[in-house]
Structures are given as C-alpha cells and as structure tokens.
Design an enzyme around this catalytic site. Structure first.
Site, PDB file in Angstrom:
ATOM      1  N   ASP A 100      37.549  76.176  45.712  1.00 46.07           N
ATOM      2  CA  ASP A 100      38.160  76.062  47.036  1.00 46.07           C
ATOM      3  C   ASP A 100      39.615  75.598  46.978  1.00 46.07           C
ATOM      4  OD1 ASP A 100      35.712  76.797  48.084  1.00 46.07           O
ATOM      5  OD2 ASP A 100      35.648  75.164  49.541  1.00 46.07           O
ATOM      6  N   THR A 118      34.746  78.937  51.327  1.00 49.72           N
ATOM      7  CA  THR A 118      33.691  79.946  51.239  1.00 49.72           C
ATOM      8  C   THR A 118      33.629  80.756  52.520  1.00 49.72           C
ATOM      9  OG1 THR A 118      32.366  78.696  49.650  1.00 49.72           O
ATOM     10  CG2 THR A 118      31.206  80.317  50.981  1.00 49.72           C
ATOM     11  N   GLU A 176      34.267  84.753  53.159  1.00 49.30           N
ATOM     12  CA  GLU A 176      33.248  85.640  53.724  1.00 49.30           C
ATOM     13  C   GLU A 176      33.707  86.278  55.030  1.00 49.30           C
ATOM     14  OE1 GLU A 176      31.001  86.600  51.934  1.00 49.30           O
ATOM     15  OE2 GLU A 176      30.785  85.024  50.420  1.00 49.30           O
TER      16      GLU A 176
END
Length: 329
Positions: free
Chosen positions: A273, A206, A210
């Site tokens: 993931d 994550t 980002e």
C-alpha cells in the site's frame, strides 16, 4: 515472502470465469473496449466536472472482529477521495520524470444517503454469515449464499467487505458483467487505515486498486505473466515484465524499459500500500470513458444528487452526488 504479505487480486480469474459462463459478456467487453479506445483517440479526454459516486458498503461478517466499525469505513472513503483526486500526500514520491503524468481522475466517492426504496440510510449494511471465508465465486454478493444482495448497480457502487480465503485481498467486476454481481469485494483487514486493517495493506490502496478495475483499468503489466508482450491499453504506462511486490527501489528495470523502468508506484501494480500512489493521465481517460459509456447510468444517478456548489463535504464521503460525466478535450 509469506502468502499474507503478497498482494493477490482475483479480478482476472473472475473476468475469465464470466467469459466462459455468461452469455454475451465477451461481446460486451469488446464493445466497451472499442468505445474506450475511440474516446482516447479524441485526445486528452476527461470528465467535465467532478463525479461523486454513491457507495454502499456491505459488511459481511462471521466473527465479531470482522464487523468493522463505521470509522474504518470512513477511513477508507477518505483514502479513495484523496487517491482519485491526486491529493494523497505521498503523491510527491512519484519520480520527477513521471510527475507530469500524475492525474486527478475527478472522481469522488460518498456513502449513499438513501436506500433503493428512497429511505434515509447510512450507506452501510451489516450481515452475519455462517460462511467462514469467501472466494471469487461471488457468493458474498447474494443473501442466498451467505452474503448480502447488491443494491441496483445503475444507482450505487456496491462494495462488499468480508473474510476472503487463500490470501486474496480483493476482486472487482469489469464493466459489462451481470448487474446482480457488479461491484468490488475487499478483505476486511485490507480495508481502510484503522480497525482491522493490517500492514502492509493498511493504507486503503486495495480498494483503490479494485475500483480501478471496476472503472475498466487493467493491471499495469498487461496480465501476461512475467513476459513483455502484455498490454494494459494505456499509452503512458511503461511496458513491464510482470507484477512488482513489496516496496521496490526506483528505478526497477524490466522489458528493456530503462532508464526509468517500471512504474511500480502505480495503483494498478501489486506493490504494498505505501509503495503505490498514482494514476496516470491515460488511466484517468479510461475511467472517464467508463463513466461516459458502460457506467453512464450510475454517473447520471450521481449527477442527479449533486450538492449545490460550496455545499456538502466534497472529498470526505459526506454526501452523494457529482458532476455530469461529459468527456472534454
């Protein structure tokens, strides 16, 4: 598919909010995109040396379980340094046809060793909040609204770790936004590989996703819903019809992009993931242009604290610093 098992990124809603609410933001974004496109036209632009960016992790917690450990933070930094250097073990899963596109972005991340006043620090702050969960309104980024204030964005990459509402995993601010809110926000249970990290978002990807946004990468499908007209401004990522979720089987065809189909293993898709494990050469070029352009001050601050060759613990997050961000061809 349950809400909590679907990747949800708030970067584009934040981007559209800033367009509507912050004077000059849209113009700055246009100028940044023009600079980035011009850098790409010069050829295989890349960073002349490895840049190691100083990071501050602001842990904002309501329940004690959200006050994640230093070990969980370290596990996340290790993932970042592997992912952005293409040393992650699962990169071997990239289909053979795309192996030549796998890029070492030459970017590393290290917890800051000094705070804005020059005092020694751990690179981690901890703030108890009365806010049960945060949204995408940037309230986590200010002590006045229950969060933690950003450290200077021209000297640190600010990362906030907290409880997010509505199944949101994280969001970033593209280059060109307000300095006071610049950085990345991540749900504590989608951060790192240990502690509160929870499957299927327990491999640290994550934050990789980002920070990709923070370095000016778009979602790989171009943010046009499930259409085929979107553009992520990267030539070597296939056109695809919307995000992929979960763990797809390759090839997955959309938008007449056969025989190879979607590059769903790219960090800028929405897969789980353990199903994302690459940036492309074109994406690395965009990130290099960002560090040479809108984030040049931060890259220069990193270069100013470079460890001499052979010193420090490159790739482990042990020492802040990095190379000069010169674009080469």
């Amino acid at each position: 598919m349950a809400l909590e098992s679907v990747r949800r990124c708030g970067t584009m809603p934040v981007h559209h909010r800033l367009i509507e609410s912050v004077s000059g933001y849209a113009q700055r974004r246009a100028e940044i995109e023009n600079f980035t496109q011009q850098a790409a036209l010069r050829g295989q632009a890349r960073l002349g040396q490895v840049v190691r960016l100083p990071v501050v992790v602001h842990i904002v917690w309501h329940d004690e379980s959200q006050n994640i450990s230093d070990e969980q933070v370290a596990s996340q930094l290790a993932v970042l340094n592997a992912d952005f250097r293409a040393t992650n073990p699962d990169v071997v899963k990239v289909p053979a046809v795309w192996q030549p596109l796998v890029a070492d972005a030459r970017i590393e991340f290290a917890l800051a060793k000094t705070d804005p006043e020059g005092r020694p620090c751990s690179g981690i702050t901890r703030t108890r909040t009365e806010t049960v969960a945060f949204g995408t309104d940037d309230s986590v980024k200010s002590s006045a609204t229950g969060g933690a204030d950003a450290w200077p964005a021209d000297r640190y990459l600010n990362i906030w770790v907290c409880q997010l509402a509505g199944g949101l995993l994280g969001y970033a601010q593209f280059p060109g936004g307000p300095a006071a809110t610049d950085g990345v926000v991540v749900l504590h249970s989608a951060f790192g590989t240990t502690g509160t990290a929870t499957a299927p978002f327990d491999a640290g990807r994550t934050l990789t996703h980002e920070i990709g946004h923070w370095l000016n990468l778009r979602h790989i499908w171009g943010d046009d819903g499930d259409g085929c007209s979107g553009d992520d401004f990267v030539a070597d990522t296939p056109n695809q019809g919307g995000p992929n979720y979960g763990s797809p089987t390759w090839p997955k065809i959309s938008c007449d992009n056969g025989p190879n189909g979607d590059m769903f293993m790219n960090y800028m898709d929405y897969t789980d993931d353990r199903s994302m494990y690459m940036f492309t050469v074109g994406q690395a070029e965009r990130m290099a242009a960002t560090l040479a352009g809108p984030r040049a001050a931060l890259a220069a601050a990193a270069a100013a604290t470079t460890a001499p060759s052979g010193e420090g613990e490159a790739g482990t997050g042990a020492q802040a610093g990095g190379g000069t961000p010169i674009l080469t061809t």
